[in-house]
Scaffold this active site. Structure first.
Site, PDB file in Angstrom:
ATOM      1  N   LYS A 183      28.769  12.547 -24.872  1.00 31.58           N
ATOM      2  CA  LYS A 183      29.720  11.882 -23.962  1.00 31.58           C
ATOM      3  C   LYS A 183      29.435  10.389 -23.773  1.00 31.58           C
ATOM      4  O   LYS A 183      30.356   9.586 -23.676  1.00 31.58           O
ATOM      5  CB  LYS A 183      29.726  12.585 -22.602  1.00 31.58           C
ATOM      6  CG  LYS A 183      30.411  13.950 -22.608  1.00 31.58           C
ATOM      7  CD  LYS A 183      30.472  14.524 -21.195  1.00 31.58           C
ATOM      8  CE  LYS A 183      31.229  15.835 -21.171  1.00 31.58           C
ATOM      9  NZ  LYS A 183      31.405  16.352 -19.802  1.00 31.58           N
ATOM     10  N   ASP A 223      37.074  14.778 -16.416  1.00 35.75           N
ATOM     11  CA  ASP A 223      36.301  15.784 -15.657  1.00 35.75           C
ATOM     12  C   ASP A 223      36.587  15.692 -14.156  1.00 35.75           C
ATOM     13  O   ASP A 223      36.783  16.708 -13.481  1.00 35.75           O
ATOM     14  CB  ASP A 223      34.789  15.594 -15.888  1.00 35.75           C
ATOM     15  CG  ASP A 223      34.331  16.243 -17.189  1.00 35.75           C
ATOM     16  OD1 ASP A 223      35.022  17.148 -17.695  1.00 35.75           O
ATOM     17  OD2 ASP A 223      33.266  15.839 -17.693  1.00 35.75           O
TER      18      ASP A 223
HETATM   19  P1  NAP Z   1      22.709  16.336 -16.245  1.00 36.54           P
HETATM   20  O1  NAP Z   1      23.222  14.967 -16.525  1.00 36.54           O
HETATM   21  O2  NAP Z   1      21.603  16.892 -17.060  1.00 36.54           O
HETATM   22  O3  NAP Z   1      22.250  16.355 -14.682  1.00 36.54           O
HETATM   23  C1  NAP Z   1      21.585  17.469 -14.145  1.00 36.54           C
HETATM   24  C2  NAP Z   1      21.467  17.327 -12.626  1.00 36.54           C
HETATM   25  O4  NAP Z   1      20.861  18.532 -12.120  1.00 36.54           O
HETATM   26  C3  NAP Z   1      20.576  16.174 -12.171  1.00 36.54           C
HETATM   27  O5  NAP Z   1      21.042  15.665 -10.954  1.00 36.54           O
HETATM   28  C4  NAP Z   1      19.219  16.886 -11.955  1.00 36.54           C
HETATM   29  O6  NAP Z   1      18.384  16.252 -11.010  1.00 36.54           O
HETATM   30  C5  NAP Z   1      19.680  18.204 -11.383  1.00 36.54           C
HETATM   31  N1  NAP Z   1      18.679  19.254 -11.559  1.00 36.54           N
HETATM   32  C6  NAP Z   1      18.348  19.881 -12.717  1.00 36.54           C
HETATM   33  N2  NAP Z   1      17.342  20.755 -12.484  1.00 36.54           N
HETATM   34  C7  NAP Z   1      17.044  20.665 -11.158  1.00 36.54           C
HETATM   35  C8  NAP Z   1      16.097  21.325 -10.324  1.00 36.54           C
HETATM   36  N3  NAP Z   1      15.247  22.247 -10.803  1.00 36.54           N
HETATM   37  N4  NAP Z   1      16.058  21.000  -9.000  1.00 36.54           N
HETATM   38  C9  NAP Z   1      16.912  20.070  -8.510  1.00 36.54           C
HETATM   39  N5  NAP Z   1      17.831  19.405  -9.263  1.00 36.54           N
HETATM   40  C10 NAP Z   1      17.891  19.694 -10.575  1.00 36.54           C
HETATM   41  O7  NAP Z   1      23.878  17.425 -16.319  1.00 36.54           O
HETATM   42  P2  NAP Z   1      25.460  17.181 -16.103  1.00 36.54           P
HETATM   43  O8  NAP Z   1      26.094  16.893 -17.405  1.00 36.54           O
HETATM   44  O9  NAP Z   1      25.621  16.232 -14.981  1.00 36.54           O
HETATM   45  O10 NAP Z   1      25.955  18.666 -15.682  1.00 36.54           O
HETATM   46  C11 NAP Z   1      25.617  19.237 -14.429  1.00 36.54           C
HETATM   47  C12 NAP Z   1      26.292  20.600 -14.291  1.00 36.54           C
HETATM   48  O11 NAP Z   1      27.715  20.453 -14.222  1.00 36.54           O
HETATM   49  C13 NAP Z   1      26.028  21.555 -15.461  1.00 36.54           C
HETATM   50  O12 NAP Z   1      25.812  22.851 -14.957  1.00 36.54           O
HETATM   51  C14 NAP Z   1      27.327  21.493 -16.263  1.00 36.54           C
HETATM   52  O13 NAP Z   1      27.563  22.694 -16.997  1.00 36.54           O
HETATM   53  C15 NAP Z   1      28.335  21.350 -15.136  1.00 36.54           C
HETATM   54  N6  NAP Z   1      29.621  20.771 -15.575  1.00 36.54           N
HETATM   55  C16 NAP Z   1      30.734  21.553 -15.420  1.00 36.54           C
HETATM   56  C17 NAP Z   1      31.967  21.054 -15.789  1.00 36.54           C
HETATM   57  C18 NAP Z   1      33.191  21.921 -15.594  1.00 36.54           C
HETATM   58  O14 NAP Z   1      34.259  21.599 -16.152  1.00 36.54           O
HETATM   59  N7  NAP Z   1      33.109  22.984 -14.811  1.00 36.54           N
HETATM   60  C19 NAP Z   1      32.104  19.763 -16.336  1.00 36.54           C
HETATM   61  C20 NAP Z   1      30.936  18.977 -16.466  1.00 36.54           C
HETATM   62  C21 NAP Z   1      29.694  19.504 -16.083  1.00 36.54           C
HETATM   63  P3  NAP Z   1      17.276  15.154 -11.469  1.00 36.54           P
HETATM   64  O15 NAP Z   1      18.038  13.862 -11.637  1.00 36.54           O
HETATM   65  O16 NAP Z   1      16.322  15.138 -10.328  1.00 36.54           O
HETATM   66  O17 NAP Z   1      16.693  15.652 -12.760  1.00 36.54           O
END
Ligand code: NAP
Length: 285
Positions: free
Chosen positions: A71, A108
């Site tokens: 992305k 999104d």
């Molecule tokens: P990302 O960039 O990897 O960000 C992950 C986030 O989760 C960060 O804020 C991270 O915090 C936090 N996190 C991970 N493990 C953690 C833990 N053990 N304790 C506390 N915080 C934790 O991922 P992303 O692309 O933003 O996606 C996030 C979620 O949204 C995913 O589940 C994805 O599948 C979902 N999503 C869904 C859609 C939809 O259409 N439904 C679209 C986009 C994304 P830190 O910064 O502290 O590491």
């Protein structure tokens, strides 16, 4: 589905991409609408996404959706980008114009807002503060869309405070009238919130979501979970037990695809129960 010399081609690129629900959804819409189009999955090599996308300049392929891990690269290689994509720092949609330009968009956040409107009817998005748990790509897209929609008080709460602070800094000035604040403590971030969004990856494939002091949320608050596997997450169940209405990530996934379909094929998708189709194919399971 029959493919002709006039078939319009679009698709999704990711690594991995084999699990993507997008081909099923878009092809079902194409079939129902009787459009001569096809939507396929591309799995470019991790190191060669740029070459792959550059090779599509000129519009032989109308456009692609872009998913993890491409992305940010998609935004970087585009010649022009929507304000939302720039604010989110990522694109989930690339359009290949005939004159060679590549245009980046991010749908999104729009998908999230459409899902909330559908599953929490009557909810007033502008009626109170919004808490976004997480500060990754999904959280950035959410904050940008909330700002564009006119929300004036957004609290970004993340395990890593630095990352939340960077998000706030990067989005400064996107909407002058709004206050966006970074928090590490959920109790401060959730107090009085009308909408709480889980944009972390916590709860994915089961298990608890981020720690959320539900009793501090405003009466009538809504909880939106971006995680869509499982469909009904533990976090959503907790929210409902505290009297909140919930919105699920599968609806967001479906709703973010609508503007992509319209951009690729020049028409809104037809009325079709794609949610049941996706669930039957194992989404949310
Ligand atoms: P990302 O960039 O990897 O960000 C992950 C986030 O989760 C960060 O804020 C991270 O915090 C936090 N996190 C991970 N493990 C953690 C833990 N053990 N304790 C506390 N915080 C934790 O991922 P992303 O692309 O933003 O996606 C996030 C979620 O949204 C995913 O589940 C994805 O599948 C979902 N999503 C869904 C859609 C939809 O259409 N439904 C679209 C986009 C994304 P830190 O910064 O502290 O590491």
């Amino acid at each position: 589905m029959s493919v002709s010399a006039k078939t319009v081609v679009a698709g999704v690129a990711g690594a991995p991409v084999r699990h993507s629900l997008s081909p099923l959804m878009h092809n079902a819409w194409l079939k129902a609408a009787g459009i001569d189009g096809v939507y396929v999955a591309f799995a470019p090599h991790q190191d060669h996404f740029k070459t792959f996308a550059e090779g599509l300049r000129g519009g032989a392929v109308m456009g692609i959706n872009v998913t993890i891990p491409f992305k940010e690269q998609a935004l970087a290689l585009a010649d022009e980008a929507s304000a939302l994509a720039r604010a989110a720092g990522a694109a989930n949609l690339l359009l290949f114009h005939e004159d060679g330009r590549i245009e980046a968009r991010n749908t999104d956040g729009e998908g999230m807002l459409r899902a909330i409107a559908l599953q929490a009817p009557g909810f007033d998005l502008l009626g109170g503060p919004v808490t976004v748990m997480g500060a990754g790509g999904a959280a950035r897209g959410a904050v940008a869309a909330l700002l564009e929609a006119g929300v004036s008080d957004i609290r970004v709460c993340n395990r890593t405070l630095d990352r939340a602070e960077r998000l706030v800094e990067d989005l400064l000035g996107f909407a002058d009238a709004a206050v966006v604040t970074a928090f590490a403590r959920a109790d401060l971030a959730v107090a009085g919130a009308g909408l709480v969004i889980n944009a972390t990856s916590l709860g994915l494939n089961g298990g608890p979501g981020p720690d959320t002091p539900w009793r501090l949320a405003a009466p009538g608050a809504v909880a939106m979970d971006m995680v869509y596997k499982p469909l009904d997450t533990e976090w959503m169940q907790e929210a409902r037990a505290h009297g909140l209405r919930t919105v699920d990530g599968l609806e967001m996934l479906i709703r973010q695809a609508i503007p992509s379909f319209a951009a690729f094929f020049g028409a809104e998708p037809p009325e079709l129960d794609v949610r049941t189709l996706l669930l039957a194919a194992g989404a949310g399971g």
